[in-house]
Design a protein around this motif. Structure first.
Motif, PDB file in Angstrom:
ATOM      1  N   ASP A 184       0.820  -1.215   0.000  1.00  0.00           N
ATOM      2  CA  ASP A 184       0.000   0.000   0.000  1.00  0.00           C
ATOM      3  C   ASP A 184       0.854   1.265   0.000  1.00  0.00           C
ATOM      4  OD1 ASP A 184      -2.164  -1.619  -0.038  1.00  0.00           O
ATOM      5  OD2 ASP A 184      -2.932  -1.085   1.932  1.00  0.00           O
ATOM      6  N   LYS A 185       2.007   1.192   0.650  1.00  0.00           N
ATOM      7  CA  LYS A 185       2.908   2.348   0.656  1.00  0.00           C
ATOM      8  C   LYS A 185       3.436   2.621  -0.750  1.00  0.00           C
ATOM      9  CE  LYS A 185       7.143   4.072   2.844  1.00  0.00           C
ATOM     10  NZ  LYS A 185       8.244   3.771   3.793  1.00  0.00           N
ATOM     11  N   ILE A 186       3.871   1.571  -1.442  1.00  0.00           N
ATOM     12  CA  ILE A 186       4.408   1.732  -2.796  1.00  0.00           C
ATOM     13  C   ILE A 186       3.303   2.123  -3.773  1.00  0.00           C
ATOM     14  CG2 ILE A 186       5.541   0.547  -4.721  1.00  0.00           C
ATOM     15  CD1 ILE A 186       6.946  -1.201  -2.599  1.00  0.00           C
ATOM     16  N   MET A 187       2.131   1.467  -3.655  1.00  0.00           N
ATOM     17  CA  MET A 187       1.032   1.754  -4.572  1.00  0.00           C
ATOM     18  C   MET A 187       0.485   3.167  -4.396  1.00  0.00           C
ATOM     19  SD  MET A 187       0.464  -0.487  -6.787  1.00  0.00           S
ATOM     20  CE  MET A 187       2.185  -0.966  -6.824  1.00  0.00           C
ATOM     21  N   GLY A 188       0.661   3.717  -3.196  1.00  0.00           N
ATOM     22  CA  GLY A 188       0.243   5.093  -2.972  1.00  0.00           C
ATOM     23  C   GLY A 188       0.964   6.039  -3.916  1.00  0.00           C
ATOM     24  N   VAL A 189       2.201   5.686  -4.273  1.00  0.00           N
ATOM     25  CA  VAL A 189       2.979   6.491  -5.223  1.00  0.00           C
ATOM     26  C   VAL A 189       2.759   5.995  -6.652  1.00  0.00           C
ATOM     27  CG1 VAL A 189       5.297   7.138  -5.959  1.00  0.00           C
ATOM     28  CG2 VAL A 189       4.720   7.109  -3.526  1.00  0.00           C
ATOM     29  N   VAL A 190       2.957   4.680  -6.871  1.00  0.00           N
ATOM     30  CA  VAL A 190       2.904   4.112  -8.223  1.00  0.00           C
ATOM     31  C   VAL A 190       1.540   4.364  -8.873  1.00  0.00           C
ATOM     32  CG1 VAL A 190       2.964   1.962  -9.543  1.00  0.00           C
ATOM     33  CG2 VAL A 190       4.664   2.388  -7.761  1.00  0.00           C
ATOM     34  N   GLN A 191       0.472   4.155  -8.124  1.00  0.00           N
ATOM     35  CA  GLN A 191      -0.858   4.409  -8.667  1.00  0.00           C
ATOM     36  C   GLN A 191      -1.406   5.755  -8.195  1.00  0.00           C
ATOM     37  OE1 GLN A 191      -3.184   0.878  -7.531  1.00  0.00           O
ATOM     38  NE2 GLN A 191      -3.168   0.283  -9.677  1.00  0.00           N
ATOM     39  N   GLY A 192      -1.425   5.947  -6.870  1.00  0.00           N
ATOM     40  CA  GLY A 192      -2.072   7.131  -6.304  1.00  0.00           C
ATOM     41  C   GLY A 192      -1.504   8.435  -6.821  1.00  0.00           C
ATOM     42  N   LEU A 193      -0.184   8.616  -6.727  1.00  0.00           N
ATOM     43  CA  LEU A 193       0.441   9.860  -7.173  1.00  0.00           C
ATOM     44  C   LEU A 193       0.361   9.992  -8.701  1.00  0.00           C
ATOM     45  CD1 LEU A 193       2.020  12.424  -6.598  1.00  0.00           C
ATOM     46  CD2 LEU A 193       4.130  11.090  -6.656  1.00  0.00           C
ATOM     47  N   THR A 194       0.631   8.913  -9.400  1.00  0.00           N
ATOM     48  CA  THR A 194       0.593   8.942 -10.873  1.00  0.00           C
ATOM     49  C   THR A 194      -0.781   9.379 -11.373  1.00  0.00           C
ATOM     50  OG1 THR A 194       2.236   7.180 -10.999  1.00  0.00           O
ATOM     51  CG2 THR A 194       0.920   7.578 -12.966  1.00  0.00           C
ATOM     52  N   HIS A 195      -1.823   8.712 -10.874  1.00  0.00           N
ATOM     53  CA  HIS A 195      -3.179   9.066 -11.311  1.00  0.00           C
ATOM     54  C   HIS A 195      -3.525  10.503 -10.922  1.00  0.00           C
ATOM     55  CE1 HIS A 195      -4.250   4.502 -10.986  1.00  0.00           C
ATOM     56  NE2 HIS A 195      -3.420   4.765 -11.962  1.00  0.00           N
ATOM     57  N   PHE A 196      -3.172  10.886  -9.701  1.00  0.00           N
ATOM     58  CA  PHE A 196      -3.475  12.223  -9.203  1.00  0.00           C
ATOM     59  C   PHE A 196      -2.858  13.292 -10.108  1.00  0.00           C
ATOM     60  CE2 PHE A 196      -2.537  15.840  -6.311  1.00  0.00           C
ATOM     61  CZ  PHE A 196      -3.843  16.148  -5.938  1.00  0.00           C
ATOM     62  N   VAL A 197      -1.589  13.102 -10.471  1.00  0.00           N
ATOM     63  CA  VAL A 197      -0.887  14.079 -11.309  1.00  0.00           C
ATOM     64  C   VAL A 197      -1.541  14.186 -12.680  1.00  0.00           C
ATOM     65  CG1 VAL A 197       1.276  14.542 -12.528  1.00  0.00           C
ATOM     66  CG2 VAL A 197       1.320  13.841 -10.124  1.00  0.00           C
ATOM     67  N   TYR A 198      -1.792  13.037 -13.331  1.00  0.00           N
ATOM     68  CA  TYR A 198      -2.305  13.091 -14.705  1.00  0.00           C
ATOM     69  C   TYR A 198      -3.772  13.509 -14.767  1.00  0.00           C
ATOM     70  CZ  TYR A 198       2.012  11.344 -16.657  1.00  0.00           C
ATOM     71  OH  TYR A 198       3.316  11.234 -17.055  1.00  0.00           O
ATOM     72  N   ILE A 199      -4.554  13.133 -13.777  1.00  0.00           N
ATOM     73  CA  ILE A 199      -5.938  13.611 -13.727  1.00  0.00           C
ATOM     74  C   ILE A 199      -5.954  15.123 -13.502  1.00  0.00           C
ATOM     75  CG2 ILE A 199      -8.094  13.517 -12.395  1.00  0.00           C
ATOM     76  CD1 ILE A 199      -7.414  10.507 -11.916  1.00  0.00           C
ATOM     77  N   SER A 200      -5.033  15.611 -12.666  1.00  0.00           N
ATOM     78  CA  SER A 200      -4.914  17.061 -12.440  1.00  0.00           C
ATOM     79  C   SER A 200      -4.495  17.779 -13.721  1.00  0.00           C
ATOM     80  CB  SER A 200      -3.894  17.340 -11.328  1.00  0.00           C
ATOM     81  OG  SER A 200      -4.317  16.775 -10.103  1.00  0.00           O
ATOM     82  N   LEU A 201      -3.577  17.186 -14.474  1.00  0.00           N
ATOM     83  CA  LEU A 201      -3.168  17.777 -15.746  1.00  0.00           C
ATOM     84  C   LEU A 201      -4.335  17.842 -16.728  1.00  0.00           C
ATOM     85  CD1 LEU A 201       0.324  16.077 -16.257  1.00  0.00           C
ATOM     86  CD2 LEU A 201      -0.097  18.511 -15.891  1.00  0.00           C
ATOM     87  N   GLY A 202      -5.143  16.775 -16.763  1.00  0.00           N
ATOM     88  CA  GLY A 202      -6.325  16.771 -17.628  1.00  0.00           C
ATOM     89  C   GLY A 202      -7.292  17.880 -17.261  1.00  0.00           C
ATOM     90  N   GLU A 215      -5.973  19.962 -31.687  1.00  0.00           N
ATOM     91  CA  GLU A 215      -5.224  21.031 -32.324  1.00  0.00           C
ATOM     92  C   GLU A 215      -3.819  21.149 -31.729  1.00  0.00           C
ATOM     93  OE1 GLU A 215      -4.288  24.308 -34.764  1.00  0.00           O
ATOM     94  OE2 GLU A 215      -5.857  22.785 -34.913  1.00  0.00           O
ATOM     95  N   SER A 216      -3.715  20.935 -30.407  1.00  0.00           N
ATOM     96  CA  SER A 216      -2.418  21.089 -29.747  1.00  0.00           C
ATOM     97  C   SER A 216      -1.405  20.058 -30.209  1.00  0.00           C
ATOM     98  CB  SER A 216      -2.577  21.008 -28.220  1.00  0.00           C
ATOM     99  OG  SER A 216      -2.818  19.674 -27.794  1.00  0.00           O
ATOM    100  N   ARG A 217      -1.895  18.916 -30.685  1.00  0.00           N
ATOM    101  CA  ARG A 217      -0.975  17.878 -31.173  1.00  0.00           C
ATOM    102  C   ARG A 217      -0.186  18.358 -32.396  1.00  0.00           C
ATOM    103  NH1 ARG A 217      -1.791  12.511 -29.255  1.00  0.00           N
ATOM    104  NH2 ARG A 217      -3.717  12.184 -28.103  1.00  0.00           N
ATOM    105  N   ILE A 226       0.166  13.691 -23.424  1.00  0.00           N
ATOM    106  CA  ILE A 226      -1.249  13.732 -23.806  1.00  0.00           C
ATOM    107  C   ILE A 226      -1.812  12.319 -23.900  1.00  0.00           C
ATOM    108  CG2 ILE A 226      -2.818  14.247 -25.735  1.00  0.00           C
ATOM    109  CD1 ILE A 226      -2.164  16.660 -24.030  1.00  0.00           C
ATOM    110  N   ASN A 227      -1.041  11.403 -24.467  1.00  0.00           N
ATOM    111  CA  ASN A 227      -1.504  10.019 -24.600  1.00  0.00           C
ATOM    112  C   ASN A 227      -1.715   9.371 -23.236  1.00  0.00           C
ATOM    113  OD1 ASN A 227      -1.461  10.172 -27.373  1.00  0.00           O
ATOM    114  ND2 ASN A 227       0.583   9.307 -27.574  1.00  0.00           N
ATOM    115  N   ILE A 228      -0.820   9.649 -22.289  1.00  0.00           N
ATOM    116  CA  ILE A 228      -0.960   9.060 -20.950  1.00  0.00           C
ATOM    117  C   ILE A 228      -2.156   9.670 -20.223  1.00  0.00           C
ATOM    118  CG2 ILE A 228       0.139   8.783 -18.697  1.00  0.00           C
ATOM    119  CD1 ILE A 228       2.840   8.753 -20.188  1.00  0.00           C
ATOM    120  N   ILE A 229      -2.321  10.994 -20.315  1.00  0.00           N
ATOM    121  CA  ILE A 229      -3.492  11.627 -19.709  1.00  0.00           C
ATOM    122  C   ILE A 229      -4.768  11.021 -20.265  1.00  0.00           C
ATOM    123  CG2 ILE A 229      -4.804  13.784 -19.490  1.00  0.00           C
ATOM    124  CD1 ILE A 229      -2.126  15.285 -19.621  1.00  0.00           C
ATOM    125  N   ALA A 230      -4.831  10.923 -21.590  1.00  0.00           N
ATOM    126  CA  ALA A 230      -6.023  10.380 -22.240  1.00  0.00           C
ATOM    127  C   ALA A 230      -6.279   8.936 -21.818  1.00  0.00           C
ATOM    128  CB  ALA A 230      -5.865  10.460 -23.764  1.00  0.00           C
TER     129      ALA A 230
END
Length: 440
Positions: free
Chosen positions: A168-186, A198-200, A211-215
């Motif tokens: 759970d400690k590792i997944m908090g970063v591997v999944q939790g932080l990753t998803h949080f960052v890219y969802i925030s970027l979206g 158009e931005s592509r 963009i591909n990872i966010i999508a």
């Protein structure tokens, strides 16, 4: 052996139901939606029940595959009914709390193995996929543990064994932080009113990857991602640390403090160590792969190609007619098929040929040719194989032909029946120009 999957009518539960059924196991799935359950029963050849307890009582292996927000209640419901000597697993992405509950509510003699498959239901196989097992030290001595681990490894999975807490400690970063960052970027791009398509047109390779990872992430099941954020106890600290760093860097930029900005990046690079070089190499490889495949597609226009869908692994075979924007136009017989470049990969020649041999009917025409008796057919064949799929099926000299002549029968093959006439005409012209005479 009966494998019961609680929540096996959808998502990853359904994926495992199909996978295990194809491996010869008797699979029993449960789910609340009776109509969907009956459809899955017919589709996969498994047995369906809408009674979780009934499924738990019958299973030699019981797998809980339900949304994170109901995992605890389902564990409390079914764990007491798993029979002694059986295996109880869950496959949610949070492990510490489910592990404690499965141990607490199960009978003595039930082996508990909290598990986290690090892939989604669109994955074609276990090959090269990561599966995390989180047994206690005591559970590692149970024969079931080694059997499950060995089974996964034979199927090609990469198996990682850690404690539930460490997971759970590792997944908090591997999944939790990753998803949080890219969802925030979206969300940020949405609020800025950026036209993504158009931005592509202005994109650097790294922006294109971002963009591909966010999508990819925001296009997934939002309820699953919400549960990952809200049910891992490590997430609060991770969010606070991330937001603090965003605010700090933003303040540095607003103050035009160039030295602090540079020092911040240098400190992070020192923390990454050699991983900075590895990251550069891997990202370069990803960028190169994207551009290289597009380049190969463009060079293949007018040629026969095979395209494999990256999720279903279905193969599209035909003549590449056009490549434009994100699309491929493939001519299959008399039809034109439009495919998205991001959904398919170009098959290598050897892989395509193996697929054709297995899936397509081959047509042929036999043509007999007279040569002088001392001709080296190996040289002739080497010349012709650059132009045709061809072999010599018969040679003859004797009665009915001049004693100084040799008759060779060539077989020209093609997967396209209508191409044989054109191939024969081309063959005849080549033969006449190298001194051969057609036999009629």
């Amino acid at each position: 052996m009966i494998i019961s999957i609680i929540g096996g009518t959808d998502g990853l539960g359904k994926w495992f139901a199909s996978f295990l059924k194809n491996r010869g196991y008797d699979v029993l799935v449960s789910g609340r939606d009776v109509i969907k359950g009956k459809e899955v029963e017919k589709e996969l050849g498994v047995t369906y029940t809408n009674n979780n307890i009934d499924a738990a009582e019958k299973g030699d292996i019981v797998i809980i595959s339900v949304p994170i927000n109901v995992t605890e209640s389902v564990i409390k419901e079914v764990a007491p009914h798993v029979k002694k000597g059986s295996l109880l697993m869950d496959i949610t992405s949070i492990k510490e709390r489910p592990a404690k509950l499965m141990a607490e509510f199960s009978k003595t003699g039930v082996f508990v193995l909290p598990t986290h498959p690090m892939f989604g239901p669109e994955t074609p196989s276990l090959n090269r996929q990561v599966v995390i097992l989180t047994p206690t030290e005591k559970e590692k001595t149970n024969p079931f543990f080694e059997k499950i681990k060995e089974f996964l490894e034979i199927e090609g999975a990469k198996v990682i064994v850690v404690s539930p807490k460490e997971h759970d400690k590792i997944m908090g970063v591997v999944q939790g932080l990753t998803h949080f960052v890219y969802i925030s970027l979206g969300s940020t791009l949405k609020d800025l009113g950026i036209d993504i398509k158009e931005s592509r047109n202005f994109a650097s390779p790294i922006y294109e990857l971002m963009i591909n990872i966010i999508a990819r992430i925001i296009g997934q099941n939002p309820y699953l991602y919400a549960d990952i954020q809200m049910h891992n106890p490590q997430i609060k600290t991770i969010h606070e640390t991330f937001i603090k760093n965003c605010e700090n860097i933003s303040e540095i930029v607003q103050n035009k403090d160039r030295d602090s900005f540079v020092e911040n990046m240098k400190n992070s690079a020192r923390h990454f160590g050699n991983e900075t070089k590895r990251g550069l190499n891997c990202s370069n490889k990803a960028v190169y792969a994207i551009s290289k495949e597009t380049e190969k597609l463009i060079k293949s226009v007018g040629k026969e190609i095979g395209l494999k869908h990256i999720y279903s692994e279905n193969v599209h075979y035909g003549i590449l007619k056009e490549v434009y924007a994100d699309n491929i136009v493939l001519k299959q017989n008399e039809k034109e098929v439009l495919l998205n470049i991001s959904n398919v990969s170009l098959m290598e020649d050897k892989e395509l040929e193996e697929w054709k041999i297995k899936n397509l009917e081959k047509y042929f025409v036999d043509i007999s040719v007279l040569f002088k008796k001392d001709v080296d057919l190996n040289i002739i064949l080497e010349l012709l194989t650059h132009k045709f799929e061809i072999e010599v099926i018969d040679t003859y000299y004797g009665d009915k032909i001049d004693e100084n002549d040799l008759s060779a029968t060539f077989r020209i093959s093609s997967y396209e029946k209508e191409d044989l006439k054109k191939l024969e005409e081309t063959f005849n012209k080549i033969i006449e120009n190298i001194g051969g005479k057609l036999r009629y």
